[in-house]
Design an enzyme around this catalytic site. Structure first.
Site, PDB file in Angstrom:
ATOM      1  CG  ASP A  34      -1.897   1.097   1.268  1.00  0.00           C
ATOM      2  OD1 ASP A  34      -2.202   1.675   0.208  1.00  0.00           O
ATOM      3  OD2 ASP A  34      -2.384   1.426   2.370  1.00  0.00           O
ATOM      4  CG  ASP A  36      -1.562   7.699   0.990  1.00  0.00           C
ATOM      5  OD1 ASP A  36      -1.076   8.820   1.155  1.00  0.00           O
ATOM      6  OD2 ASP A  36      -2.038   7.309  -0.097  1.00  0.00           O
ATOM      7  CG  ASP A 218      -2.251   2.311   6.461  1.00  0.00           C
ATOM      8  OD1 ASP A 218      -2.420   2.096   5.235  1.00  0.00           O
ATOM      9  OD2 ASP A 218      -2.540   3.384   7.008  1.00  0.00           O
TER      10      ASP A 218
END
Length: 272
Positions: A34, A36, A218
């Site tokens: 991922d 961000d 996240d």
């Protein structure tokens, strides 16, 4: 398979007494990242999430040794610009838009015929939130996101009302993905980051006898990828276990890393 633990219960991928290494023994990693919160810290303004030189160098070094793919909710071209890297496979917009350096745009259309509706929803979202300070509308190839991190509490609720109203008008055609201070409006099709990762494993011909996929994410949207890889690969969630909001969250990941700084250290162990 679903979530099986909370984040605080997971072993740290950097200090796990060799458990993760034992899972990958004899096979090469195929790393899915991922953007961000993983390659960069979460920031107030999406356009400020520029990858550090150190992280960029580490990702490049890793990509010279094994397959590396970035899987982001961001628009694919935005991720490529923020990273300053043009030789990685990137799946943007939760995998609706996939590009590889060898093939360019990889033709697939999980939501045929949805472009007009998403354009209409984007204009409505802009019109109904333009008076709200701190709200950022981010159009993407096959979806649109409303960021409200910088908005006042009362305006955040107004954003939620607008998003719910749009979905209520198109209950069969739209779905809402809540994230970290963002709502993403997508076509209501069976497609997510997990499906995108499985698609990439197939398209890139990553033989499970030779490669073990590692997915680092996240956000709640990354749980689809963690679930998709259970029994086939390894999910690693990024978030501080001493942060109560993160620590008590159920997850399908099997290992954790506390921050993008730890992600960089972990990737370096794979790269060098």
């Amino acid at each position: 398979m679903g979530a099986t633990a909370t984040v605080r219960d997971l072993p740290d991928a950097l200090h796990d007494d060799g458990r993760l290494a034992a899972r990958t023994a004899g096979r090469h990693p195929a790393v899915f990242l991922d953007y961000d919160g993983v390659l960069t810290p979460i920031v107030d303004r999406p356009e400020d999430a520029v990858i550090s030189d150190g992280m960029r160098d580490t990702v490049r070094a890793l990509a010279s040794r094994c397959p590396v793919c970035v899987v982001s909710g961001r628009d694919r071209t935005v991720v490529q610009r923020l990273m300053g890297v043009d030789d990685l496979v990137v799946a943007g917009s939760h995998g609706f838009d996939i590009w590889s350096p060898e093939e360019g745009v990889i033709a697939h259309d999980p939501a045929p015929g949805s472009a007009h509706l998403i354009a209409e929803v984007t204009e409505r979202l802009r019109a109904e939130t333009q008076a709200l300070d701190g709200v950022i509308v981010e159009p993407k190839r096959s979806s649109v996101a409303a960021h409200y991190r910088l908005a006042a509490p009362e305006d955040r609720e107004r954003v939620a009302d607008v998003v719910r109203s749009l979905q209520a008008e198109h209950p069969d055609d739209l779905k809402i993905l809540p994230g970290k201070m963002v709502y993403e409006i997508q076509p209501n099709v069976d497609w997510n980051k997990g499906r995108a990762v499985l698609y990439l494993l197939d398209v890139l011909k990553l033989d499970p006898d030779r490669f073990v996929p590692l997915y680092l994410g996240d956000d709640l949207t990354d749980e689809d990828a963690f679930r998709a890889l259970r029994g086939r690969g390894i999910g690693i969630i990024v978030g501080r276990p001493d942060d109560a909001e993160v620590a008590d969250r159920p997850t399908a990941a099997e290992f954790s890393l506390a921050s993008p700084e730890e992600v960089e250290r972990f990737l370096a162990t794979l790269a060098y």
